[in-house]
Design a protein around this motif. Structure first.
Motif, PDB file in Angstrom:
ATOM      1  N   UNK A 128       0.667  -1.178   0.200  1.00  0.00           N
ATOM      2  CA  UNK A 128      -0.477   0.332  -0.342  1.00  0.00           C
ATOM      3  C   UNK A 128       0.512   1.417  -0.194  1.00  0.00           C
ATOM      4  N   UNK A 129       2.477   1.086  -0.014  1.00  0.00           N
ATOM      5  CA  UNK A 129       2.496   2.148  -0.295  1.00  0.00           C
ATOM      6  C   UNK A 129       4.061   2.239  -1.143  1.00  0.00           C
ATOM      7  N   UNK A 130       4.243   3.466  -1.468  1.00  0.00           N
ATOM      8  CA  UNK A 130       4.650   3.955  -2.764  1.00  0.00           C
ATOM      9  C   UNK A 130       6.973   3.315  -2.138  1.00  0.00           C
ATOM     10  N   UNK A 131       6.622   3.859  -1.400  1.00  0.00           N
ATOM     11  CA  UNK A 131       8.068   2.899  -0.819  1.00  0.00           C
ATOM     12  C   UNK A 131       8.200   1.446  -0.675  1.00  0.00           C
ATOM     13  N   UNK A 132       7.945   0.802  -0.013  1.00  0.00           N
ATOM     14  CA  UNK A 132       7.253  -0.768  -0.626  1.00  0.00           C
ATOM     15  C   UNK A 132       7.140  -1.149  -2.041  1.00  0.00           C
ATOM     16  N   UNK A 133       6.206  -0.431  -2.191  1.00  0.00           N
ATOM     17  CA  UNK A 133       6.807  -1.034  -3.804  1.00  0.00           C
ATOM     18  C   UNK A 133       7.843  -0.775  -4.801  1.00  0.00           C
TER      19      UNK A 133
END
Length: 146
Positions: A128-133
């Motif tokens: 759900x986050x840009x950082x995780x993707x």
């Protein structure tokens, strides 16, 4: 996950004599001490706090599909920009098309929707986050080099 690979080869009828000997020994271990459980006997058990082997495989598959989405749909974007694009496109797909597609046995014809459909069919929570993707893209990119 050597044990899973051996079991899969046996189940598919593509096993070796070594695979059969290993499985026979593991089943013998289970029969000698059934209280240990089948997963431990087959060496599929895990340490406390670790996810089960099947969830790890599913997560690896999901992450590989996320990487594929980037490489096939937006290869010109950096990993950071692709992470933002993937997040936006997935949120839109989940809010609209997924409701019609989720019960289908085949993916939609649109290539982007087809990859998102396959990712969501893993039944794992989409990051759900840009950082995780971004982390998934960078890790997968690094792992692809080895």
């Amino acid at each position: 996950m050597e044990a899973v690979d051996r079991i899969r080869r046996v189940a598919a009828g593509k096993d070796t004599p070594d695979d059969r000997a290993w499985l026979s020994a593991r089943l013998g271990a289970y029969l000698s001490d059934p209280e240990q459980g089948m997963e431990r006997a087959l060496r599929l058990d895990r340490s406390p706090g670790e996810p089960p082997w099947w969830r790890v495989e599913r997560r690896q598959h999901r992450d590989a599909l996320i990487l594929r989405l980037w490489r096939e749909r937006w290869p010109e974007l950096s990993a950071w920009d692709a992470a933002e694009r993937i997040l936006i496109v997935q949120q839109r797909y989940a809010a609209a098309a997924w409701r019609q597609h989720r019960d289908q046995d085949t993916p939609p014809t649109d290539p982007t929707a087809a990859l998102l459909w396959e990712i969501m069919k893993t039944d794992l929570r989409f990051p759900t986050s840009r950082r995780r993707i971004f982390e998934i893209l960078n890790t997968a990119e690094r792992d692809a080099l080895y």
